[in-house]
Design an enzyme around this catalytic site. Structure first.
Site, PDB file in Angstrom:
ATOM      1  CG  HIS A 126      -0.324   0.462   1.963  1.00 35.38           C
ATOM      2  ND1 HIS A 126       0.589  -0.597   3.740  1.00 35.38           N
ATOM      3  CD2 HIS A 126       0.247   1.448   2.980  1.00 35.38           C
ATOM      4  CE1 HIS A 126       0.480   0.113   4.352  1.00 35.38           C
ATOM      5  NE2 HIS A 126       0.010   1.156   4.410  1.00 35.38           N
ATOM      6  CG  ASP A 156      -0.049  -3.993   2.414  1.00 32.99           C
ATOM      7  OD1 ASP A 156       0.196  -3.504   1.510  1.00 32.99           O
ATOM      8  OD2 ASP A 156      -0.375  -3.205   3.583  1.00 32.99           O
ATOM      9  CB  SER A 231       3.219   1.094   6.092  1.00 29.74           C
ATOM     10  OG  SER A 231       2.327   1.463   6.434  1.00 29.74           O
TER      11      SER A 231
END
Length: 390
Positions: A126, A156, A231
Site C-alpha cells: 500500500h 500487502d 508502514s
C-alpha cells in the site's frame, strides 16, 4: 556474651538476611537484567553518608537500534492526485483533506528495509501501489530511484530494488517462530516524515487474523508505537534482528498509535520476497471449496464424532477438491499432516502448498473418517483493488 545477647544478635542477623534475600528475589522477578547487565545494584548506593553515588545501573537497546537502523529506509512514492471518493473511503486522508481535493500529484510516505547486498528492499504494497515514481532515502543521506520488482496485495508486501555504490547496509533476519508474548521489540521507521525514529514495546500477541487488513493474516501484535509513515519499516528483536515488517495500526481516528500495531512475520515476508525476485509473482495453492466454522450447533446437527475442523459448505465444479471426492457437508481436519481448526487456517495451509503437488486431505463425513488424495490447483491472485481475477 550472654545467651540473651547471642539470641538477640542471631535474630538481627536472620532478619537482615531475610530482607536481603527478599530484595534479590524482587529484583530477579522485576528487573532480572540488573543481575546480569552493567554494574551491581549495590554499586548504585553511596559509599558513605553524603558521598556521591557510583555509576547508576543502565540497560539500553542502543546496540539493537544501531545494528538495524542503517538498513531501514524512507520510501517516497509519487502517485496521481487523489479523488474525493478515495479520500472519503480512507479515515486518515479524510482527517487531512476533508472535502478539499488535492489537485497536485501526491507523495506517499512510508518505510522499507534493505534485506540484501544487491539492493532489494522490502516494504508494504500500500506504500507503493499506483506510484509513478519511487525514491528511497538511506539514513546516511544517500538517495536513489527504486525499481518495483513485484507486489503481493494478498499479504500487502512489495519488493523494490535500488542501485547504489557498495557497501549497502543489510539487516539480519531473525526467527519469528522464536518470538513469545512479552518479548521486547523495537519498531524502526519514518513516522509522519519526521525522520528515522525508534520506538520500543513488547510482543502483545501472535497469530492475529480476521482483521480485514489482507487476505493472508498472521500478524505479530505489538504496543511499540507505530504511526503513519512506519508502514514497511522494521520490527526487530532485542538483538536488532528483523522479526517483522510493520504494516498497520489500530486507531479510532485513522491517526496516531493507540498501542496496537501489527507486523507481518519475517518468515512470511521472506517467502514472498524470494517468490517476487524469482518469478515476479507469488504462486499459491487452491483446492476450490467454500467453508464455514465447526461449532457445537454444527456438530449436533450433523451428528459429528469430532469437535474441530473446517466445514465444507460448497465444492466448486471441476476443482481439485471435487476431483478428489470432497463433498459438501464434509469436515476437513487435516491437510498434508497439518491440523486445521478454522477456515482461516485452511486458507493459509492450502495457500502455502505448491500448485500441482499431491497432498493427503483428511475429512470427516458423518461418523466416517476418509483420507483423500488431492492435486493442488493454482490460486488466482487478487488485483491491487482486492478483487479476484476470475
Amino acid at each position: 556474651m550472654t545467651g540473651s545477647q547471642l539470641r538477640q544478635t542471631w535474630l538481627i542477623f536472620s532478619q537482615a538476611t531475610t530482607v536481603a534475600l527478599a530484595g534479590v528475589f524482587v529484583v530477579a522477578s522485576l528487573k532480572p537484567e540488573w543481575l546480569h547487565q552493567g554494574p551491581s545494584v549495590l554499586a548504585t548506593l553511596p559509599t558513605a553518608v553524603g558521598a556521591p553515588p557510583r555509576a547508576a545501573v543502565q540497560f539500553s537497546y542502543a546496540a539493537a537500534a544501531q545494528a538495524a537502523s542503517p538498513a531501514v529506509v524512507a520510501v517516497l512514492a509519487n502517485k496521481p492526485a487523489l479523488t474525493q471518493r478515495e479520500i472519503d473511503a480512507d479515515p486518515w486522508l479524510r482527517f487531512h483533506f476533508g472535502r478539499r481535493i488535492p489537485q497536485r500529484q501526491q507523495t506517499g510516505l512510508g518505510s522499507g528495509v534493505i534485506v540484501s547486498p544487491e539492493g532489494y528492499v522490502l516494504t508494504n504494497n500500500h506504500v507503493v501501489s499506483g506510484a509513478t515514481e519511487i525514491r528511497v532515502q538511506l539514513p546516511d543521506g544517500r538517495e536513489a530511484a527504486a525499481r518495483l520488482v513485484g507486489t503481493d496485495p494478498e499479504t500487502d508486501l512489495a519488493v523494490l530494488r535500488i542501485e547504489l555504490a557498495a557497501p549497502l547496509p543489510v539487516i539480519h533476519p531473525g526467527r519469528a517462530e522464536d518470538l513469545q508474548v512479552g518479548d521486547v521489540v523495537l519498531a524502526i521507521g519514518n513516522p509522519f516524515n519526521v525522520g528515522q525514529t525508534v520506538t520500543s514495546g513488547i510482543v502483545s500477541a501472535l497469530g492475529r487474523s480476521q482483521l480485514g487488513l489482507s487476505t493472508f493474516e498472521n500478524f505479530i501484535q505489538t504496543d511499540a508505537a507505530i504511526n503513519p509513515g512506519n508502514s514497511g519499516g522494521a520490527l526487530v528483536d532485542a538483538q536488532g534482528r528483523l522479526v517483522g515488517i510493520n504494516t498497520a495500526i489500530y486507531s479510532r481516528t485513522g491517526g496516531g498509535s493507540l498501542g496496537i500495531g501489527f507486523a507481518i512475520p519475517v518468515d512470511s515476508a521472506y517467502q514472498v520476497l524470494e517468490a517476487l525476485i524469482k518469478d515476479g509473482k507469488v504462486s499459491r495453492g487452491w483446492i476450490g471449496v467454500i467453508t464455514g466454522e465447526v461449532n457445537p450447533e454444527v456438530v449436533e446437527m450433523m451428528k459429528l464424532s469430532i469437535q474441530q475442523g473446517v466445514l465444507v459448505k460448497e465444492v466448486f465444479k471441476a476443482s481439485p477438491a471435487a476431483k478428489a471426492g470432497v463433498e459438501a457437508g464434509d469436515v476437513v481436519t487435516e491437510v498434508n499432516g497439518h491440523a486445521v481448526r478454522s477456515p482461516r487456517e485452511l486458507i493459509n495451509v492450502v495457500a502455502a502448498l505448491k500448485p500441482e503437488s499431491q497432498v493427503q486431505v483428511q475429512v470427516q463425513r458423518g461418523k466416517q473418517s476418509l483420507s483423500l488424495q488431492l492435486q493442488v490447483g493454482l490460486r488466482k491472485p487478487l488485483t491491487d483493488e482486492g478483487t479476484p481475477e476470475e
